[in-house]
Each structure stands twice: as C-alpha cells, then as structure tokens.
Design an enzyme around this catalytic site. Structure first.
Site, short mmCIF file in Angstrom:
data_model
loop_
_atom_site.label_atom_id
_atom_site.label_comp_id
_atom_site.label_asym_id
_atom_site.label_seq_id
_atom_site.Cartn_x
_atom_site.Cartn_y
_atom_site.Cartn_z
N SER A 121 39.53 50.54 70.29
CA SER A 121 39.34 51.21 69.02
C SER A 121 38.07 52.06 69.05
O SER A 121 37.98 52.99 69.86
CB SER A 121 39.31 50.17 67.89
OG SER A 121 39.43 50.78 66.63
N HIS A 227 47.99 48.34 65.66
CA HIS A 227 46.65 48.39 66.26
C HIS A 227 46.36 47.16 67.09
O HIS A 227 45.82 47.25 68.19
CB HIS A 227 45.62 48.53 65.12
CG HIS A 227 44.26 48.98 65.56
ND1 HIS A 227 44.05 50.18 66.21
CD2 HIS A 227 43.04 48.39 65.44
CE1 HIS A 227 42.75 50.31 66.46
NE2 HIS A 227 42.12 49.25 66.01
#
Length: 253
Positions: A121, A227
């Site tokens: 991320s 994610h």
C-alpha cells in the site's frame, strides 16, 4: 542482525524461535528512526526491506508477517518511519520520510549486497521510490500507491492528511504530488506488481499504469481480491513473491 546498521539495539523476546531486535538509527537529515529486524534461522545471505503501509498505528509492522520472510532465509528489516514507536520527526507520506528508508539502505549496503524491497500500500510507494534512488536487487509493490493524485481522488478520508503533508490539494501543489509518485520516476531493478481487481483503497490502475510505463521490466500479478487478501491466499502469494526474488538474485550471481 549487524549492529553497524543501528546506533542502538534493543533485544526483544524471540518470535516463533526467531531472534527479534529493535534498532534505532539516525537519518541523513537528523531524525532518529526505529526499525525492527528478524534474523533467519537458515540465512540465504539476502536482506528484505519490508515497508509497511498506513500511517501511525494503522498498518503497523506485525511480527507474524515478517516471520514469513525470515522463514525463507531473508534477514528482514522493517522501518516504521519517523515519528512512530518513539522516533523523532513526523511522517510525510513519501516526502521527507523517504529518507528513513534511503538512510537505512545506505547502512545495510555496507555489509550486504543483495537487498530486496517489498512494500504494501503506502509502503509500495516507498519501495518503488527507494528503487529510484538506490540499486536494490528487486522491488515489489503490493497494492502499492504509484500516483498520489489518484490516492487523493480515491480516498476522501485521506485528503486532509495529504493536504497537510503536501501543502495543498493536487491542483494547488501539483509538483508535490508528482515528486512523491513512483509513476513519474525511473529505476533499473526488476519490478513485481501485485494488485487486486477489487481493491477500493488503492485502485488497480496504480499497478496497470506503472506496468504499461515500464514494460518488460515489470511482472504484473492481478488477483481477484480486494486490498487485503484472505489469509491463505496472502501466504501463498507471498511465497511466490519470495521465489521470484530469489530467482532474480540467482540471475545476478
């Protein structure tokens, strides 16, 4: 763990039988930053930088995650960025705090030549930006930010923080967003991009745009997840990524 990497070292309780240390080091711009290390039981002679996502305690370093890399023989080093875990300074989301990663790389490169960077991320942005400044052996961006202006568009909850750190929104301080975005940087290291089709936090375009830009330099793995991957899928994909890193290192021998 090599003590020359750090100014001060704290010995922590072992995790699953692996030695764990917390090190303190000074960056080139004078901040004192904390990093965690796990020493492998059967070293492969290679270092893996694990660059965390999030800010503050969100997305913080977790020992079970680091242990998986150590189990494969990597000496794992995970800086938590300035302003965290008692370190000085303030996080800057790929701005001044990129120096936290570069300064630690410079220390470790004195004793180890094979250094991989993997970031998740926000950490993907840090890993790719490190590769643009230093000759890492390989770089992996997992659900990584490559264009910070897109992150501003995609994540309303982050806009206030990004304006504070950059000095404004992308229209007002466009260059500040470009300077932090790997999509507008160049590097030589082999690059692995891992991204989920259903990622709503960092959209898939971050990976596909970078893959289009750097072409054959990149390997792109698109997974049918969001994610965060389910535990076993994450474990399996991590193992594949480590095999990819080891294959890259063998080619360099």
């Amino acid at each position: 763990m090599t003590k020359s990497w750090f100014n001060r070292v704290d010995v922590l309780p072992p995790y699953a039988g692996y030695p764990v240390h917390r090190g303190w080091y000074e960056t080139s711009d004078g901040e004192e930053v904390v990093a965690y290390t796990i020493t492998p039981k059967r070293p492969n002679g290679q270092v893996l930088f694990y660059l965390r996502g999030g800010t503050g305690r969100i997305g913080d370093v977790r020992l079970p995650r680091l242990m998986q890399f150590a189990a494969k023989g990597f000496h794992v080093v995970a800086p938590v960025y300035r302003g965290n875990h008692g370190g000085t300074g303030k996080e800057d989301f790929g701005g001044a705090d990129l120096e936290d990663v570069v300064s630690l790389y410079d220390r470790i490169s004195r004793t180890h030549q094979t250094i991989h960077a993997l970031g998740f991320s926000r950490g993907g942005m840090m890993a790719l930006s490190l590769a643009s400044k230093r000759p890492v052996t390989s770089v992996t961006s997992w659900a990584g930010v490559t264009n910070l202006e897109w992150t501003y568009e995609e994540q309303r909850s982050m806009r206030k923080m990004l304006r504070r750190m950059t000095g404004g929104d992308p229209e007002a301080v466009h260059e500040a967003y470009v300077e932090r975005s790997p999509l507008f940087k160049d590097w030589q290291a082999p690059t692995l991009l891992i991204h989920g089709t259903d990622d709503e936090q960092v959209r898939l375009r971050h990976a596909t745009a970078l893959a289009d830009k750097i072409g054959s330099q990149a390997e792109l793995w698109i997974l049918p997840f969001a994610h965060q991957l389910p535990f076993w899928e994450k474990w399996k994909t991590t193992d594949r990524a480590m095999d990819w890193m080891l294959a890259i290192a063998r080619k360099n021998d």
